[in-house]
Structure formats: C-alpha cells, structure tokens
Motif scaffolding. Structure first.
Motif, mmCIF file in Angstrom:
data_model
loop_
_atom_site.group_PDB
_atom_site.id
_atom_site.type_symbol
_atom_site.label_atom_id
_atom_site.label_comp_id
_atom_site.label_asym_id
_atom_site.label_seq_id
_atom_site.Cartn_x
_atom_site.Cartn_y
_atom_site.Cartn_z
ATOM 1 N N HIS A 1 -17.455 -35.817 -9.582
ATOM 2 C CA HIS A 1 -16.324 -36.681 -10.262
ATOM 3 C C HIS A 1 -15.280 -36.991 -9.032
ATOM 4 O O HIS A 1 -14.682 -36.212 -8.448
ATOM 5 N N SER A 2 -14.992 -38.326 -9.088
ATOM 6 C CA SER A 2 -14.030 -38.693 -7.886
ATOM 7 C C SER A 2 -12.706 -38.919 -8.338
ATOM 8 O O SER A 2 -11.912 -39.638 -8.237
ATOM 9 N N SER A 3 -12.069 -37.788 -8.719
ATOM 10 C CA SER A 3 -10.721 -37.345 -8.901
ATOM 11 C C SER A 3 -10.422 -35.757 -9.176
ATOM 12 O O SER A 3 -11.524 -35.009 -8.826
ATOM 13 N N LEU A 4 -9.340 -35.352 -8.934
ATOM 14 C CA LEU A 4 -8.971 -33.933 -9.190
ATOM 15 C C LEU A 4 -8.755 -33.673 -10.446
ATOM 16 O O LEU A 4 -7.672 -33.671 -11.007
ATOM 17 N N LEU A 5 -9.997 -33.317 -11.141
ATOM 18 C CA LEU A 5 -9.824 -33.133 -12.619
ATOM 19 C C LEU A 5 -8.938 -31.985 -12.873
ATOM 20 O O LEU A 5 -8.876 -30.983 -11.957
ATOM 21 N N LYS B 1 -3.903 -29.355 -20.992
ATOM 22 C CA LYS B 1 -2.570 -30.055 -21.069
ATOM 23 C C LYS B 1 -2.407 -30.932 -19.986
ATOM 24 O O LYS B 1 -1.446 -32.022 -19.977
ATOM 25 N N ALA B 2 -3.149 -30.914 -18.699
ATOM 26 C CA ALA B 2 -2.905 -31.858 -17.654
ATOM 27 C C ALA B 2 -3.948 -33.021 -17.777
ATOM 28 O O ALA B 2 -4.075 -33.713 -16.776
#
Length: 311
Positions: free
Chosen positions: A108-112, A197-198
C-alpha cells in the motif's frame, strides 16, 4: 521455494513484478483485470501488468470476478504459498485469502494506518504531507487494515506530482520485495498491529476534487494541483466554461484582491489572486480546444485584469 500468485494491473504493480527474483520466488500465475476499451476509438487495451507478463513468458488469468467459484477453484490449483497483491483494483474475499499456504501480502502506498483506501498518493499531496512511504501488510478481509510486515518511509519532494510520487514509491517498494519474501520464507517476519486511533482514509478521486478553490492559500492550491495532476486534473471556470490548468505554481503576495481575480495577464502568465497570495498559471486547456501556453490563450480570448475565474 515459495510459489507466488501475483495480482496487479497498473504501472506500480509492473515495477514490483519486474523486480521479483523469479529464480528464488517463482511466479506461477499473474492475475490482472480484463482488457478494457480505451482511448478515443475505444480499442481493447491490456493492463500494463498483462503486457509485461506476456512479454516475459508468465501465465496470465483475467477473471471478470476474482471471487466467484470458478476463480476460487483456479486459485486452489496453483498451490500458492503467497498471494502478492499490488494495485490490482479488486477486493479479494476472505475465502480467497484463505487459499495461499502462508498468507496474502498487499503493498500500500502510504504509511498505514494513515490513508487507507483507493487514493493514498493523491490525498497525501493534497493535504500537504511532507513524508509518505510504502507498507507491506498481511491481508485480511478488511480494507488496508492487516498487520504490518514491513514499512519504509519516503520524503515528498516540493514539486512531486501524483504520477511522479507514485513512481518513486514503486521504486522504493521494489527495493524491498525480495528481502520481505525471504523473511517470510524463513519465518522471520514480526507482525505489527495498526493503531486504529491513527487511522485516516484516502477516498477515491473524483473530477470535482480537481476544482480549484480560490479561497485557499497558494500552497493549498499548489498541493491540490500536484495531487490531481494526471487524473482528475485541476480546473476552474472562465466565463462559464471549463478551463483546465496544466501548469501552475505559487506566486507572490497581493493585497486587496478578491480570490479568483486576474491581477496580471501578460508575459505568458495568468496571475490569480487567492487567500494570502497568488498563483501563476502558464499552460491551459480551454473547453473544446487543445492545450496551449497562456500567451496563446490571451491572444485568443478577451482577458482583462479584474476578470474573475471560477464563475
């Protein structure tokens, strides 16, 4: 050796597939979306992944429904150890994810857990993020909420657009794919839960996301331009007609001008007032025309200082 079934469709996925060491981690099957009508003449076109796979002698499967009984039986016959899913464009059912012997992996192209969803690159740029990255997760039936296998960070360049950042993230992920597969094969992966929560979400992009809001600051408008670059593109209205913006950058502050007001129209530049500043437009695509430099647009339209864009 682990046997891999690869799921992917777009250019990001091609970069990963290209960099898998197929001598160590053989890919028995490539699953991609069916050929679709493309372009002005609506000719059938293959996905970039299909083109790459066929050019490299890989078996290809293109189901209309990856989760139906026929597809499920086909997947079982592959005796896969791992499903590797990269920009495939379809959600895999829980039943399908039970098929591989070890696990399904998604890149996935994000900082999960930030930017779960369909458009993480676009949304990160629109929101003015300074860093992003790639996350390798063990897939479950939820959307991008599986346990984290590996995560790598990338600094976002000031002038990165969505296509450019997507390419950088593909390169980053491709550097670590073989390392991760080796760790999984050796049983050395430590799973990390996502912090609920993030969580934030990256909704699918729509055409209206590209509408310039002149009440925003120059930085916010430029971030929208970068995040919408390519698709859906950014646009405004000039005398009731769509004016697509192809090149734009932040300008200098100006006082007293209503947001959306043209404050300069010369030297191949349209300078537009916005909140606490201006932006400079140098290339446009007017409705029912071809793309052109602003100098050509000014020559063919009666543009005056004080005209309002967005109306």
């Amino acid at each position: 050796m682990m046997n891999i079934v690869f799921f992917g469709s777009g250019n990001f996925a091609v970069k990963i597939l290209e960099n898998i060491d197929r001598r160590a981690f053989p890919v028995s099957l490539v699953v991609t979306q069916p050929d679709r009508k493309q372009g002005r003449h609506l000719h059938l076109g293959a996905t970039p992944v299909k083109t790459f796979a066929l050019n490299h002698g890989l078996n290809v499967f293109q189901p209309e429904d990856i989760n139906n009984a026929e597809s499920l039986e086909r997947m079982k016959k592959e005796n896969a150890d791992v499903f590797l899913v990269v920009s495939y464009g379809r959600i895999l059912s829980a039943g399908l994810l039970d098929v591989p012997r070890i696990m399904g992996i998604n890149i996935h192209s994000s900082l999960l857990p930030k930017y779960r969803g369909a458009a993480p690159v676009n949304r990160a740029l629109i929101h003015g993020e300074k860093t992003t990255g790639v996350t390798f997760i063990k897939m479950n039936a939820g959307m991008d909420c599986g346990d984290i296998l590996l995560q790598k960070t990338l600094k976002i360049g000031r002038d990165d657009t969505a296509p450019l950042l997507d390419e950088k993230l593909a390169v980053l992920a491709s550097k670590y794919i073989n390392k991760l597969l080796a760790m999984i094969e050796q049983g050395r992966c430590r799973l990390k839960k996502q912090h609920e929560k993030a969580v934030s979400y990256a909704a699918l992009m729509h055409k209206q996301d590209g509408l310039i809001r002149w009440q925003e600051t120059p930085a916010q408008i430029y971030n929208r331009f970068r995040g919408c670059y390519g698709w859906p593109g950014t646009f405004t209205y000039f005398r009731g007609k769509i004016l697509k913006i192809l090149e734009l950058k932040p300008g200098r502050p100006v006082r007293g001008a209503r947001p959306g007001t043209i404050v300069k129209a010369a030297d191949n530049a349209l300078v537009i007032a916005c909140k606490r500043g201006t932006v400079i437009i140098t290339e446009v695509l007017p409705e029912s025309h071809r793309k052109m430099p602003v100098s050509s647009f000014l020559a063919g339209h009666d543009v005056k200082i004080g005209n309002i864009l967005g109306a």
